[in-house]
Scaffold this motif. Sequence first.
Motif, PDB file in Angstrom:
ATOM      1  N   GLN A 401       0.818  -1.212   0.000  1.00  0.00           N
ATOM      2  CA  GLN A 401       0.000   0.000   0.000  1.00  0.00           C
ATOM      3  C   GLN A 401       0.854   1.265   0.000  1.00  0.00           C
ATOM      4  O   GLN A 401       0.399   2.331   0.420  1.00  0.00           O
ATOM      5  N   GLU A 402       2.077   1.139  -0.478  1.00  0.00           N
ATOM      6  CA  GLU A 402       2.942   2.304  -0.635  1.00  0.00           C
ATOM      7  C   GLU A 402       2.697   2.932  -2.008  1.00  0.00           C
ATOM      8  O   GLU A 402       2.582   2.231  -3.013  1.00  0.00           O
ATOM      9  N   LEU A 403       2.617   4.240  -2.048  1.00  0.00           N
ATOM     10  CA  LEU A 403       2.282   4.968  -3.271  1.00  0.00           C
ATOM     11  C   LEU A 403       3.512   5.695  -3.815  1.00  0.00           C
ATOM     12  O   LEU A 403       4.254   6.331  -3.065  1.00  0.00           O
ATOM     13  N   LYS A 404       3.699   5.608  -5.124  1.00  0.00           N
ATOM     14  CA  LYS A 404       4.820   6.281  -5.781  1.00  0.00           C
ATOM     15  C   LYS A 404       4.322   6.962  -7.040  1.00  0.00           C
ATOM     16  O   LYS A 404       3.594   6.367  -7.831  1.00  0.00           O
ATOM     17  N   ARG A 405       4.713   8.215  -7.220  1.00  0.00           N
ATOM     18  CA  ARG A 405       4.306   8.960  -8.407  1.00  0.00           C
ATOM     19  C   ARG A 405       5.226   8.611  -9.579  1.00  0.00           C
ATOM     20  O   ARG A 405       6.442   8.514  -9.429  1.00  0.00           O
ATOM     21  N   LEU A 406       4.630   8.432 -10.766  1.00  0.00           N
ATOM     22  CA  LEU A 406       5.385   8.088 -11.967  1.00  0.00           C
ATOM     23  C   LEU A 406       5.398   9.262 -12.947  1.00  0.00           C
ATOM     24  O   LEU A 406       4.518  10.120 -12.924  1.00  0.00           O
ATOM     25  N   GLY A 407       6.400   9.236 -13.842  1.00  0.00           N
ATOM     26  CA  GLY A 407       6.443  10.191 -14.946  1.00  0.00           C
ATOM     27  C   GLY A 407       6.645  11.627 -14.532  1.00  0.00           C
ATOM     28  O   GLY A 407       5.999  12.531 -15.068  1.00  0.00           O
ATOM     29  N   ARG A 408       7.561  11.870 -13.624  1.00  0.00           N
ATOM     30  CA  ARG A 408       7.803  13.256 -13.200  1.00  0.00           C
ATOM     31  C   ARG A 408       8.475  14.074 -14.305  1.00  0.00           C
ATOM     32  O   ARG A 408       8.201  15.247 -14.480  1.00  0.00           O
ATOM     33  N   ASP A 425       3.505  -3.576 -19.081  1.00  0.00           N
ATOM     34  CA  ASP A 425       3.944  -4.825 -19.690  1.00  0.00           C
ATOM     35  C   ASP A 425       4.658  -5.698 -18.663  1.00  0.00           C
ATOM     36  O   ASP A 425       4.782  -5.335 -17.487  1.00  0.00           O
ATOM     37  N   SER A 426       5.148  -6.855 -19.108  1.00  0.00           N
ATOM     38  CA  SER A 426       5.754  -7.819 -18.197  1.00  0.00           C
ATOM     39  C   SER A 426       7.047  -7.313 -17.574  1.00  0.00           C
ATOM     40  O   SER A 426       7.444  -7.785 -16.507  1.00  0.00           O
ATOM     41  N   SER A 427       7.712  -6.365 -18.207  1.00  0.00           N
ATOM     42  CA  SER A 427       8.959  -5.829 -17.666  1.00  0.00           C
ATOM     43  C   SER A 427       8.733  -4.684 -16.690  1.00  0.00           C
ATOM     44  O   SER A 427       9.676  -4.200 -16.068  1.00  0.00           O
ATOM     45  N   GLY A 428       7.492  -4.252 -16.535  1.00  0.00           N
ATOM     46  CA  GLY A 428       7.183  -3.154 -15.630  1.00  0.00           C
ATOM     47  C   GLY A 428       7.084  -1.807 -16.305  1.00  0.00           C
ATOM     48  O   GLY A 428       6.799  -0.800 -15.648  1.00  0.00           O
ATOM     49  N   ARG A 429       7.303  -1.744 -17.642  1.00  0.00           N
ATOM     50  CA  ARG A 429       7.175  -0.482 -18.367  1.00  0.00           C
ATOM     51  C   ARG A 429       5.697  -0.102 -18.444  1.00  0.00           C
ATOM     52  O   ARG A 429       4.845  -0.916 -18.733  1.00  0.00           O
ATOM     53  N   VAL A 430       5.406   1.157 -18.177  1.00  0.00           N
ATOM     54  CA  VAL A 430       4.035   1.658 -18.148  1.00  0.00           C
ATOM     55  C   VAL A 430       3.786   2.515 -19.377  1.00  0.00           C
ATOM     56  O   VAL A 430       4.617   3.355 -19.744  1.00  0.00           O
ATOM     57  N   TYR A 431       2.644   2.302 -20.031  1.00  0.00           N
ATOM     58  CA  TYR A 431       2.215   3.121 -21.168  1.00  0.00           C
ATOM     59  C   TYR A 431       0.997   3.919 -20.733  1.00  0.00           C
ATOM     60  O   TYR A 431       0.063   3.382 -20.132  1.00  0.00           O
ATOM     61  N   VAL A 432       1.028   5.231 -21.072  1.00  0.00           N
ATOM     62  CA  VAL A 432      -0.033   6.137 -20.631  1.00  0.00           C
ATOM     63  C   VAL A 432      -0.471   7.003 -21.796  1.00  0.00           C
ATOM     64  O   VAL A 432       0.365   7.502 -22.568  1.00  0.00           O
ATOM     65  N   SER A 433      -1.789   7.171 -21.910  1.00  0.00           N
ATOM     66  CA  SER A 433      -2.331   8.106 -22.914  1.00  0.00           C
ATOM     67  C   SER A 433      -2.749   9.386 -22.208  1.00  0.00           C
ATOM     68  O   SER A 433      -3.368   9.356 -21.147  1.00  0.00           O
ATOM     69  N   ASP A 434      -2.384  10.537 -22.814  1.00  0.00           N
ATOM     70  CA  ASP A 434      -2.744  11.850 -22.290  1.00  0.00           C
ATOM     71  C   ASP A 434      -3.758  12.449 -23.259  1.00  0.00           C
ATOM     72  O   ASP A 434      -3.401  13.015 -24.298  1.00  0.00           O
ATOM     73  N   ARG A 435      -5.026  12.322 -22.946  1.00  0.00           N
ATOM     74  CA  ARG A 435      -6.088  12.621 -23.901  1.00  0.00           C
ATOM     75  C   ARG A 435      -6.048  14.048 -24.433  1.00  0.00           C
ATOM     76  O   ARG A 435      -6.053  14.281 -25.648  1.00  0.00           O
ATOM     77  N   ASN A 437      -3.740  16.283 -24.409  1.00  0.00           N
ATOM     78  CA  ASN A 437      -2.511  16.650 -25.108  1.00  0.00           C
ATOM     79  C   ASN A 437      -2.289  15.800 -26.354  1.00  0.00           C
ATOM     80  O   ASN A 437      -1.289  15.998 -27.058  1.00  0.00           O
ATOM     81  N   ASN A 438      -3.188  14.844 -26.581  1.00  0.00           N
ATOM     82  CA  ASN A 438      -3.123  13.967 -27.757  1.00  0.00           C
ATOM     83  C   ASN A 438      -1.779  13.235 -27.852  1.00  0.00           C
ATOM     84  O   ASN A 438      -1.194  13.098 -28.927  1.00  0.00           O
ATOM     85  N   ARG A 439      -1.301  12.771 -26.691  1.00  0.00           N
ATOM     86  CA  ARG A 439      -0.002  12.126 -26.677  1.00  0.00           C
ATOM     87  C   ARG A 439      -0.103  10.750 -26.013  1.00  0.00           C
ATOM     88  O   ARG A 439      -0.998  10.489 -25.200  1.00  0.00           O
ATOM     89  N   VAL A 440       0.862   9.873 -26.323  1.00  0.00           N
ATOM     90  CA  VAL A 440       1.011   8.574 -25.673  1.00  0.00           C
ATOM     91  C   VAL A 440       2.463   8.428 -25.256  1.00  0.00           C
ATOM     92  O   VAL A 440       3.377   8.673 -26.062  1.00  0.00           O
ATOM     93  N   PHE A 441       2.703   8.042 -24.002  1.00  0.00           N
ATOM     94  CA  PHE A 441       4.045   7.926 -23.460  1.00  0.00           C
ATOM     95  C   PHE A 441       4.298   6.511 -22.951  1.00  0.00           C
ATOM     96  O   PHE A 441       3.372   5.783 -22.580  1.00  0.00           O
ATOM     97  N   SER A 442       5.554   6.144 -22.901  1.00  0.00           N
ATOM     98  CA  SER A 442       5.993   4.992 -22.125  1.00  0.00           C
ATOM     99  C   SER A 442       6.843   5.522 -20.985  1.00  0.00           C
ATOM    100  O   SER A 442       7.629   6.462 -21.167  1.00  0.00           O
ATOM    101  N   ILE A 443       6.662   4.946 -19.796  1.00  0.00           N
ATOM    102  CA  ILE A 443       7.362   5.427 -18.601  1.00  0.00           C
ATOM    103  C   ILE A 443       8.172   4.274 -18.028  1.00  0.00           C
ATOM    104  O   ILE A 443       7.644   3.201 -17.744  1.00  0.00           O
ATOM    105  N   GLU A 444       9.472   4.524 -17.866  1.00  0.00           N
ATOM    106  CA  GLU A 444      10.361   3.525 -17.302  1.00  0.00           C
ATOM    107  C   GLU A 444      11.408   4.249 -16.467  1.00  0.00           C
ATOM    108  O   GLU A 444      12.002   5.238 -16.910  1.00  0.00           O
ATOM    109  N   GLU A 445      11.598   3.704 -15.223  1.00  0.00           N
ATOM    110  CA  GLU A 445      12.541   4.350 -14.300  1.00  0.00           C
ATOM    111  C   GLU A 445      12.202   5.827 -14.107  1.00  0.00           C
ATOM    112  O   GLU A 445      13.072   6.683 -14.041  1.00  0.00           O
TER     113      GLU A 445
END
Length: 742
Positions: A401-408, A425-435, A437-445
């Motif tokens: 239940q620890e919270l961490k902010r992503l994509g700073r 995905d299986s490696s822990g990479r996160v994909y996010v859509s920003d409606r 801003n019409n953008r899609v990002f991948s977030i890692e580390e």
Amino acid sequence: MYKCKILNYFINLICIQIFISEILIAQADIVFDEGFRKLEANAGPDIHAPAFSTIMLDASRSIHSKGSLLRYEWLLPPSLVFYDDYSYTDTDTVKTHDEPDDIETPERKSWKSISTKSKYIEIDLPEHPKGATFPVILKVKDPIGFVDTDTVMIIYTELLTRFKPDVIAPAVDSTTITIDADLKQDEELVDIGKPSFLISIQPLNIGELYPMESEMISTFLYHEIQNMDISQVLDPNRFIPDSVIIEELVRQTKIVADTVIDRQQPIIDSKSETIDTTIIEITDTTITIDTLEYDQLVESTFYYNFYCRTDSCAAENAKIENATHVLTWGFNRFSELELHYFDVEKYLSNKPVNSWTVSPVSINPEAQKEIRYPMAIAIGDDELIITSANSQNIYKLDRDQELKRLGRDIILGKSFLYPSGAIVDSSGRVYVSDRDNNRVFSIEENMATKLLEPKLNQDGSLVNDQPLMPTSIKLGPNGNLYVLYEENGTIIKVQSGNKVMVALKPGIVEGAVDIAVNSRDTIFVVSSKEHRIYRVENDSTVIVIAGTKPGDNLVRNNVSALQSYLGNPISIDVDNQGNIYIADERFGLIRRIKNDGIITSLVGTTNKIKNMTQLRVSPKGNPEIYVSQALEHTIQRITLEGVHPWSVDTTILHPKYIIEKDGIYGLEPELRAALYAILSEKAPEKKITFIERSRELNLRFMAFISRHPFLFAVLLLLLNQGLSSSLDGGGGITDLPPDFPF
């Protein structure tokens, strides 16, 4: 002057009453303190058994509030237990009756009493008729000298065998053998060693707690149960041996030979006209075999499991402890502290019922402040990805239940405006859509990399006729990324090397709000406007797989998905078996379409899930369904679990946060409330004594005086006036009270 004396008299009377009450209360407290050293002898229930059976005298139910070492003395009547039939230890003291109890063998004497440190004595019952009753007195004594007694009656039942159990069957020759089928057992086994009610407290999964903390929690539960006036509970921190020898009442079977018949007959010569009266002896042997069943106490060795992780293991431990009920506590896989209470026999003799259960995802109070309006969710191995409409940020919530902010660190310095979709995905990479801003990002580390962005004119304006407003995003089995653009229903496919292609052209599905992709790389899209779910065949063709024709608005279960109406399907997902899950926001239903096309409602037919925002399913074999409820400020977890209707459980949602903040001391209010929730029916109604009621009345009276001193003064004046009038022979209504004394 006379009035003042009367007033002083009543004031003194009230003070004396309060003083006497306090003395009585103080005495009551002293008596209660002395009585806390409680010694109680318990010889167990009456024993019903036939002759020649083995029974046990059981003093294990006897209790002492201080846990002192006890000595047990059994007082027995004549002719019940014979001295020469047993062997003794150095700590046993045996006294016999003065006169022999067996006339045929005068040297045989029976027990008059036996004093021992053992809680158990096993004896063989001699021959006595049915209905014979013998009282046996148990005297329990502690080291200080306190003594208590109890009596158990040994009542003879019908003899279940025709021979004593120690009769050995002789060898059977090749002669006529018959089976006596009339021998039946009319008496049932009597469990003489098990109490009617006894609770065992056991920790299951203590997580990262230190042994001292675990023992303290168990001790707290133990004393709280006793404070509820439930004394039949085992101390969880007592010494427990690794192995325990248990004497169990077992039905034994023995084959015993019955009767040998000898008879005489005359010799008959068929050739002679006369009968020779010479008698000769002929032995005609018939052996009858009886199958004898009788009750006997046998020893079995059981091994206590100190590292149980399941309730079934705790139930087996409880059998060794001779407990009837179990209270288990421990951390579940979601870092919640669970307490389970169940009946041992019912738990072990019944199978659980599989049922879909709904429970909120536990988020500690500090993390809850960051996620006020949870929107998009994604499920990782041991984490949950959540986007928040309150802060427009993306967070990772782990099992603790620890919270961490992503994509700073967002490229171009633009923060998220509307993070509407997420996938991991299986490696822990996160994909996010920003409606917005019409953008899609991948977030890692914690670093964000841009994958898709809108096309711009030279003046910075958006190029016309391009897909806008990316919302739902999904990953295919080959790592392909699928993005739904909500403005015109376009689905974009991003392959490895950032190769972009159109998976579904715009305008094919009107009102598309979510997509799903199965293990075969097949795309499904749901339309809340058309109340249907489609399967994408190619970039310009879709096929309806769920939802009725316009005009048919009847919700049906266990039928083809094409025959059931979908009210407002806002989100869909697929598990690893290919089953499709639907969140129907209008009816508050979670529905599932199996591979055979049959639709059913899993959750919501009785308790609707209101204000659903998004649904996602874990990729595990036994799927977990997560549903975000933005307006309810929560996320629901829906799992298929084995439910035990005969057990009671409760959950403390964020115990690790409490422990980190205040130590295990902070858990006390939660544990106390949990205990009362699951054991309230077992707690006897407390009896309030007259002294306690008087004390409570006095306390209330004094509290009233302290809160209303002015009103109390007025009452005293009125009382004084009334007494004065009565003593003066009665005054008229014109008599006024004296001047106000202040």
